[in-house]
Design an enzyme around this catalytic site. Structure first.
Site, short mmCIF file in Angstrom:
data_model
loop_
_atom_site.label_atom_id
_atom_site.label_comp_id
_atom_site.label_asym_id
_atom_site.label_seq_id
_atom_site.Cartn_x
_atom_site.Cartn_y
_atom_site.Cartn_z
N ASP A 9 0.85 -1.18 0.00
CA ASP A 9 0.00 0.00 0.00
C ASP A 9 0.89 1.24 0.00
OD1 ASP A 9 -1.64 2.14 0.72
OD2 ASP A 9 -2.85 0.92 2.08
N ILE A 10 0.68 2.13 -0.95
CA ILE A 10 1.57 3.29 -1.07
C ILE A 10 1.45 4.23 0.13
CG2 ILE A 10 0.02 4.80 -2.42
CD1 ILE A 10 2.80 5.17 -4.15
N ASN A 23 -6.47 13.25 -10.22
CA ASN A 23 -7.16 13.75 -11.43
C ASN A 23 -7.01 15.26 -11.46
OD1 ASN A 23 -9.52 15.08 -10.10
ND2 ASN A 23 -9.89 12.99 -9.43
N GLY A 31 -9.44 4.95 -5.63
CA GLY A 31 -8.13 4.31 -5.81
C GLY A 31 -7.04 4.88 -4.91
N VAL A 32 -5.85 5.07 -5.46
CA VAL A 32 -4.71 5.61 -4.71
C VAL A 32 -5.06 6.99 -4.13
CG1 VAL A 32 -2.35 6.49 -4.96
CG2 VAL A 32 -3.00 4.40 -6.13
N ASP A 33 -5.70 7.80 -4.94
CA ASP A 33 -6.06 9.16 -4.55
C ASP A 33 -6.93 9.14 -3.29
OD1 ASP A 33 -6.18 11.89 -4.87
OD2 ASP A 33 -7.61 11.86 -6.53
N SER A 121 -2.35 5.33 -13.79
CA SER A 121 -3.33 5.09 -14.88
C SER A 121 -3.79 3.65 -15.04
CB SER A 121 -2.82 5.60 -16.25
OG SER A 121 -2.84 7.01 -16.32
N THR A 122 -3.32 2.73 -14.20
CA THR A 122 -3.67 1.32 -14.43
C THR A 122 -4.94 0.86 -13.70
OG1 THR A 122 -2.33 0.51 -12.58
CG2 THR A 122 -1.26 0.67 -14.73
N GLY A 123 -5.57 1.78 -12.96
CA GLY A 123 -6.80 1.42 -12.25
C GLY A 123 -8.00 2.00 -12.99
N1 AR6 Z 1 -1.38 1.59 -2.93
C1 AR6 Z 1 -0.79 1.23 -4.09
N2 AR6 Z 1 -1.47 1.00 -5.23
C2 AR6 Z 1 -2.81 1.14 -5.19
C3 AR6 Z 1 -3.51 1.53 -4.02
C4 AR6 Z 1 -2.73 1.74 -2.84
N3 AR6 Z 1 -3.30 2.10 -1.69
N4 AR6 Z 1 -4.85 1.59 -4.32
C5 AR6 Z 1 -4.97 1.26 -5.62
N5 AR6 Z 1 -3.75 0.97 -6.15
P1 AR6 Z 1 -6.03 4.24 -9.56
P2 AR6 Z 1 -5.61 5.74 -12.07
C6 AR6 Z 1 -3.39 0.61 -7.54
O1 AR6 Z 1 -7.41 3.89 -9.97
O2 AR6 Z 1 -5.88 4.54 -12.88
C7 AR6 Z 1 -8.95 8.29 -8.89
O3 AR6 Z 1 -10.33 8.41 -8.73
C8 AR6 Z 1 -4.49 0.12 -8.43
O4 AR6 Z 1 -4.69 -1.28 -8.26
O5 AR6 Z 1 -5.78 4.67 -8.17
O6 AR6 Z 1 -4.44 6.62 -12.42
C9 AR6 Z 1 -8.29 9.62 -9.24
O7 AR6 Z 1 -8.91 10.69 -8.57
C10 AR6 Z 1 -3.94 0.45 -9.81
O8 AR6 Z 1 -3.05 -0.57 -10.28
O9 AR6 Z 1 -5.41 5.42 -10.50
C11 AR6 Z 1 -8.51 9.69 -10.73
O10 AR6 Z 1 -9.80 10.16 -11.04
C12 AR6 Z 1 -3.10 1.70 -9.58
O11 AR6 Z 1 -2.94 1.79 -8.17
C13 AR6 Z 1 -8.37 8.25 -11.17
O12 AR6 Z 1 -8.72 7.47 -10.02
C14 AR6 Z 1 -3.71 2.99 -10.07
O13 AR6 Z 1 -5.12 2.96 -9.90
C15 AR6 Z 1 -6.95 7.91 -11.55
O14 AR6 Z 1 -6.93 6.60 -12.09
#
Ligand code: AR6
Length: 167
Positions: A9-10, A23, A31-33, A121-123
């Site tokens: 977890d980051i 975003n 997600g991460v955000d 960008s992978t989520g």
């Molecule tokens: N630690 C590490 N990796 C994670 C965590 C964590 N706690 N949580 C998810 N991931 P995403 P995006 C992985 O969706 O695709 C938000 O709503 C996850 O499995 O967080 O860049 C923003 O506000 C995936 O592989 O980011 C934007 O609107 C990766 O992190 C949008 O999502 C990225 O997934 C950005 O989408």
């Protein structure tokens, strides 16, 4: 520069700067955000709101990066970057590469020695993991930076394996 890989977890990484897959609004999301704002607390959002009011009235453009406090996270800064939404009809790789380059540039201005990246960008933004891993590793390896350690923090086994294959 040392490149390391962690499955986890980051928000738990004790590094100088953690990169947020944000975003353009800079006002949070899933997600991460979502995890970064939840664990880091309201100080991060308060700084993001100030950035919107001052430098980024129209939002942070895709491919750019900006730093705030890390609040209660075990890091000093959060570097927010906006990845591109994946498109099957248009090649947006350069924008994804720019997220890594610009985040490292901002980290350099902060004199951060260690930086943790998620797989941007992978989520929610839908980028295929293998291709995202290639772009991430190639771009970080090719960057001129004063950062000493770049840690990729991957949430699941598939992501960890994809990045591992590129290191
Ligand atoms: N630690 C590490 N990796 C994670 C965590 C964590 N706690 N949580 C998810 N991931 P995403 P995006 C992985 O969706 O695709 C938000 O709503 C996850 O499995 O967080 O860049 C923003 O506000 C995936 O592989 O980011 C934007 O609107 C990766 O992190 C949008 O999502 C990225 O997934 C950005 O989408």
């Amino acid at each position: 520069m040392k490149l390391t890989l962690v499955r986890g977890d980051i928000t738990e990484q004790a590094v100088d700067a953690v990169v947020n897959a944000a975003n353009s609004s800079l006002l949070g999301g899933g997600g991460v955000d979502g995890a970064i704002h939840r664990r880091g607390g309201p100080e991060i959002l308060a700084e993001c709101r100030k950035l919107r009011a001052s430098r980024y009235g129209r939002g942070l453009p895709t491919g750019q990066a900006v730093a705030t406090t890390a609040g209660r996270l075990p890091a000093r800064w959060v570097i927010h970057t906006v990845g591109p939404v994946h498109s099957a009809s248009e090649d947006r790789s350069e924008l994804l590469a720019s997220c890594y380059r610009e985040s490292l540039r901002v980290a350099g201005t902060l004199e951060a020695a260690s930086v943790a990246f998620p797989a941007i960008s992978t989520g929610i933004f839908g980028w295929p993991m293998d291709d995202a891993a290639r772009i991430a590793v190639e771009t970080v390896r090719g960057s001129e930076t004063s950062v000493e350690e770049v840690r990729f923090v991957l949430f699941d086994e598939a992501a960890y394996a994809a990045f591992g294959a590129r290191l």
